[in-house]
Design a protein around this motif. Structure first.
Motif, PDB file in Angstrom:
ATOM      1  N   GLU A 121      -3.238  -0.125  -3.935  1.00 51.13           N
ATOM      2  CA  GLU A 121      -2.685  -1.335  -3.350  1.00 51.13           C
ATOM      3  C   GLU A 121      -2.318  -2.332  -4.454  1.00 51.13           C
ATOM      4  OE1 GLU A 121      -5.122  -1.367   0.913  1.00 51.13           O
ATOM      5  OE2 GLU A 121      -5.492  -2.929  -0.583  1.00 51.13           O
ATOM      6  N   ARG A 151      -0.153   0.091   9.040  1.00 47.39           N
ATOM      7  CA  ARG A 151      -0.610   1.483   8.982  1.00 47.39           C
ATOM      8  C   ARG A 151      -0.800   2.056  10.377  1.00 47.39           C
ATOM      9  NH1 ARG A 151      -5.449   0.519   4.651  1.00 47.39           N
ATOM     10  NH2 ARG A 151      -4.215   0.382   2.728  1.00 47.39           N
ATOM     11  N   ARG A 152      -1.445   1.271  11.260  1.00 48.16           N
ATOM     12  CA  ARG A 152      -1.698   1.752  12.620  1.00 48.16           C
ATOM     13  C   ARG A 152      -0.399   2.006  13.375  1.00 48.16           C
ATOM     14  NH1 ARG A 152      -5.937  -2.147  12.361  1.00 48.16           N
ATOM     15  NH2 ARG A 152      -4.611  -3.689  13.380  1.00 48.16           N
ATOM     16  N   CYS A 197       2.987   3.359   9.458  1.00 52.50           N
ATOM     17  CA  CYS A 197       3.295   3.262   8.022  1.00 52.50           C
ATOM     18  C   CYS A 197       4.786   3.018   7.788  1.00 52.50           C
ATOM     19  CB  CYS A 197       2.841   4.514   7.257  1.00 52.50           C
ATOM     20  SG  CYS A 197       1.056   4.780   7.324  1.00 52.50           S
ATOM     21  N   SER A 228       3.616   0.605   2.891  1.00 55.11           N
ATOM     22  CA  SER A 228       3.413  -0.347   3.981  1.00 55.11           C
ATOM     23  C   SER A 228       3.092  -1.714   3.374  1.00 55.11           C
ATOM     24  CB  SER A 228       2.274   0.115   4.890  1.00 55.11           C
ATOM     25  OG  SER A 228       2.576   1.382   5.467  1.00 55.11           O
ATOM     26  N   TYR A 283      -3.171  -3.357   7.678  1.00 57.38           N
ATOM     27  CA  TYR A 283      -3.793  -2.358   8.555  1.00 57.38           C
ATOM     28  C   TYR A 283      -2.972  -2.161   9.823  1.00 57.38           C
ATOM     29  CZ  TYR A 283      -7.831  -2.973   5.503  1.00 57.38           C
ATOM     30  OH  TYR A 283      -8.661  -3.026   4.431  1.00 57.38           O
ATOM     31  N   GLN A 284      -2.396  -3.253  10.332  1.00 57.34           N
ATOM     32  CA  GLN A 284      -1.551  -3.145  11.509  1.00 57.34           C
ATOM     33  C   GLN A 284      -0.315  -2.286  11.214  1.00 57.34           C
ATOM     34  OE1 GLN A 284      -2.182  -4.418  14.698  1.00 57.34           O
ATOM     35  NE2 GLN A 284      -0.469  -3.046  15.182  1.00 57.34           N
ATOM     36  N   GLU A 337      -4.485  -8.328   4.597  1.00 58.55           N
ATOM     37  CA  GLU A 337      -5.043  -6.988   4.803  1.00 58.55           C
ATOM     38  C   GLU A 337      -4.999  -6.600   6.275  1.00 58.55           C
ATOM     39  OE1 GLU A 337      -8.865  -7.293   3.017  1.00 58.55           O
ATOM     40  OE2 GLU A 337      -8.139  -6.761   1.009  1.00 58.55           O
ATOM     41  N   ASP A 338      -5.296  -7.567   7.170  1.00 60.72           N
ATOM     42  CA  ASP A 338      -5.200  -7.270   8.607  1.00 60.72           C
ATOM     43  C   ASP A 338      -3.770  -6.879   8.966  1.00 60.72           C
ATOM     44  OD1 ASP A 338      -7.854  -7.781   8.956  1.00 60.72           O
ATOM     45  OD2 ASP A 338      -7.592  -9.841   9.673  1.00 60.72           O
ATOM     46  N   ASP A 373       0.856  -1.197   0.000  1.00 64.10           N
ATOM     47  CA  ASP A 373       0.000   0.000   0.000  1.00 64.10           C
ATOM     48  C   ASP A 373       0.886   1.238   0.000  1.00 64.10           C
ATOM     49  OD1 ASP A 373      -2.652   1.435   0.499  1.00 64.10           O
ATOM     50  OD2 ASP A 373      -1.448   2.130   2.194  1.00 64.10           O
TER      51      ASP A 373
END
Length: 474
Positions: free
Chosen positions: A392, A460-461, A464, A433, A457-458, A453-454, A348
């Motif tokens: 993505e 990113r949280r 990044c 990321s 997202y981690q 994807e999970d 991403d």
């Protein structure tokens, strides 16, 4: 690749045609002397075709190409055209190409010129605009601007809805043609006449025959033309005709410019001592000219064909040439059927929406291309890259364990973070990321990608520019 192979074969075919034409011309030469004279004549004629292409067809191609630019359409499509922006754009084009440019806007009926002048398009005063607007042709050549006569090419401009926006055009001063034709005549000895389908002389190497204000000279006004047979005069069929001008013999070669519905006549002076043998070898010369021009037209049409055929390889951006989500699913099914294990890496581009909002979509597309090119160059041969969403990308890595895929993702992350900035945007630092997942049991792509994807997202949280992994199989 198919387009390149077809182009390669076409070039070979054209080469074969040229070889056959030359062999045929030599075969029909009546003697070694005539052959030598013919070759010398051919060498002097070939620049004539180059001159036609450079001075008449090149401005047409330039105006057609510029007329399709989004910048130009945007300038002309606004309800209230920005005069300063239009004049700046036209001045820039004049500096870049060395020709006069103009925009005739249908929105406010004003013509803008690259020299900074403007004037209203009033019916009854500016006849050309309303005359050519109603014609079906999208490209028109004409002579105008009578206080300083110019050769103009007018291109109709439409927006995406097909609405007529006006004309964009390019112009060259007739004085420049006079200088060029005179230089050519001094070097090669030829005279030029460029005539429309009504017999009006549009361009000539003789300054006295050039258009003056609204008056054109006509072929019928020339003494040597009036002396030709009536059927030749009616059809303007002058190709390979011998005429006498000012007590000197000339041979006329005729080349048709279908783009403008004009005809170019090349008047070649013949020495009296060569008149008796001129018919034989001049036939070869004129034939060569026709062959060369026919090949030019063939190449011209081939370029249009290959522009359509090769567009997916040359014009469409790299990111758009990748397999889409549906394509990835098909590839995933085939890959998992042949391989016991497979890792998935989701990539991403960080802050991509902000890049689009700040720098514009063109810069965003450049970012996508830069990232895709890097990924392609740094993946393994067995890896498969596809487009998962707008920003993505997914990498399928068959026969690759999770830790090996994690290391690959780390290397790719570091490589993207250290890429040189885009030209013109040194402050734009690119990062991405990564989310990694793995399966060894032939799970559906939807399930494995959900874990990737999970993990993404981690990443990113966590801030990044990171790599995270979540396994589908434990």
């Amino acid at each position: 690749m198919n387009a390149f192979r077809t182009l390669y074969r076409s070039i070979l075919l054209l080469f074969a045609v040229v070889v056959i034409a030359i062999v045929t011309l030599v075969h029909f030469s009546v003697s070694k002397v005539v052959a030598e004279q013919s070759r010398a004549q051919q060498q002097s004629l070939s620049p004539a075709v180059s001159l036609i292409v450079e001075q008449m067809l090149k401005p047409l191609h330039i105006s057609e190409a510029l007329g399709k630019s989004r910048e130009l359409v945007k300038l002309m499509n606004t309800p209230s055209p920005d005069e300063a922006a239009i004049l700046d754009t036209l001045a820039r084009l004049e500096d870049e190409f060395g020709m006069t440019f103009f925009i005739a806007s249908d929105k406010n009926r004003v013509q803008y010129n690259s020299d900074g002048t403007t004037f209203p398009l009033v019916k009854g005063e500016i006849n050309w605009y309303f005359k050519y607007k109603d014609q079906a042709a999208n490209a028109v050549a004409d002579i105008g601007k009578w206080e300083d006569a110019h050769f103009y090419i007018d291109i109709k401009i439409f927006n995406d809805s097909g609405e007529f926006l006006g004309f964009f055009g390019v112009g060259k001063s007739l004085n420049s043609f006079i200088t060029i034709f005179d230089s050519y005549k001094q070097t090669y000895g030829y005279d030029f006449l460029v005539v429309d389908d009504h017999g009006d002389i549009m361009l000539s190497s003789d300054p006295q025959l050039m258009a003056s204000y609204s008056e054109f000279s006509n072929l019928a006004d020339l003494d040597w033309f009036s002396a030709l047979p009536e059927d030749v005069r009616n059809n303007q069929a002058l190709n390979n005709k011998l005429v006498r001008i000012h007590d000197e013999d000339y041979l006329i070669a005729e080349v048709t410019l279908n783009q403008f519905n004009w005809t170019v006549y090349l008047l070649s002076p013949l020495d009296e001592r060569q008149t008796e043998i001129s018919q034989a070898f001049i036939f070869s010369v004129v034939t060569l000219l026709v062959v060369v021009f026919a090949l030019f037209l063939l190449i011209y049409n081939l370029l249009y064909y290959f522009r359509r055929d090769m567009q997916p390889d040359l014009v469409i951006r790299s990111a758009n040439r990748l397999p889409d989500k549906a394509g990835i699913e098909e590839i995933y099914k085939d890959t998992t059927a042949k391989n016991a294990s497979l890792s998935i890496i989701l990539v991403d581009i960080d802050n991509f929406s902000a890049i689009n909002d700040t720098y514009g979509r063109n810069t965003g597309d450049d970012v996508l291309d830069k990232i895709v090119s890097f990924l392609k160059d740094n993946m393994r041969e067995t890896d498969i890259l596809g487009r998962w969403s707008s920003e993505e990308f997914m990498i399928l890595s068959p026969q690759t364990g999770p830790h090996e895929a994690f290391e690959l993702a780390k290397n790719l992350r570091h490589g993207i973070a250290t890429l040189p900035p885009l030209p013109g945007h040194p402050e734009l630092q690119l990062t991405a990321s990564f989310g990694v997942s793995f399966t060894a049991s032939g799970r559906p792509l939807k399930e494995v990608s959900a874990h990737a994807e999970d993990a993404l997202y981690q990443a990113r949280r966590d801030g990044c520019n990171l790599v995270r992994m979540q396994l589908a199989d434990t």
